[in-house]
Design a protein around this motif. Structure first.
Motif, PDB file in Angstrom:
ATOM      1  N   GLN A   1       0.820  -1.192   0.000  1.00 31.95           N
ATOM      2  CA  GLN A   1       0.000   0.000   0.000  1.00 31.95           C
ATOM      3  C   GLN A   1       0.857   1.246   0.000  1.00 31.95           C
TER       4      GLN A   1
ATOM      5  N   ASN B   1       0.350   5.463   0.782  1.00 35.20           N
ATOM      6  CA  ASN B   1      -0.510   6.557   1.220  1.00 35.20           C
ATOM      7  C   ASN B   1      -0.364   7.711   0.240  1.00 35.20           C
TER       8      ASN B   1
ATOM      9  N   THR C   1      -1.382  11.673  -0.241  1.00 32.12           N
ATOM     10  CA  THR C   1      -1.865  12.878   0.404  1.00 32.12           C
ATOM     11  C   THR C   1      -2.270  13.855  -0.683  1.00 32.12           C
TER      12      THR C   1
END
Length: 174
Positions: free
Chosen positions: A21, A23, A25
């Motif tokens: 995975q 992240n 933003t």
């Protein structure tokens, strides 16, 4: 008695999921932009009657202007509206009417809803409401077409004028 064992190859299929995975933003700013296209002035001129007893001729309404906007509202934020008002001295005996049409063109999102035709004064009046996250497209033939017209309201108050300039101020707010 001899026992022979027969070994059967056994096949086992293993199934598993592997994952990874990342992240991400992101930022989406609150955006409130509006303009009137094309730039430039319009001219609306009454015409004198050619027969005694007839009223003055109203100018042909101008439909050359378009309101364009881009709007990104805060989560749970209020929708926006566009108001219009006359800046400066009104002309006695004359009403300045404005009508915004339904949005058309290349836009998308929660486009605003035009109000009925309004008579402009020095007090801002809503001409488009309910603008959410939306964009109208840019330039002529995108957004809300404006119809601006002049009509006499009280003949007793009419006076001769030449080159009288009025400014219509458009404002987008929550």
């Amino acid at each position: 008695m001899i026992l022979k064992r027969i070994l059967l190859p056994a096949a086992f299929i293993f199934s598993c999921s592997l994952y990874s995975q990342t992240n991400v933003t992101l930022a989406l700013p609150v955006v409130t932009l509006m303009d009137v296209e094309p730039t430039g002035n319009i001219a609306l001129n009454f015409t004198a009657p050619t027969e005694a007893g007839n009223p003055i001729g109203n100018p042909t309404p101008d439909t050359s202007k378009w309101i364009n906007y881009t709007s990104a509202i805060a989560s749970g934020g209020l929708t926006r509206k566009i108001t219009a008002a006359i800046s400066g001295t009104l002309i006695a005996g004359v009403d300045i009417k404005l009508q915004a049409a339904a949005a058309s063109g290349a836009g998308g999102g929660t486009l605003g809803t035009p109000s009925a035709q309004v008579t402009l004064t020095n007090t801002p009046v809503t001409i488009i409401s309910g603008i959410g996250g939306a964009f109208t497209g840019n330039g002529v033939n995108n957004g809300h077409r404006l119809t601006i017209s002049l009509v006499p309201n009280t003949y007793a108050n009419l006076t001769t004028r030449t080159n009288t300039t009025l400014t219509i101020v458009y404002t987008i707010t929550e």
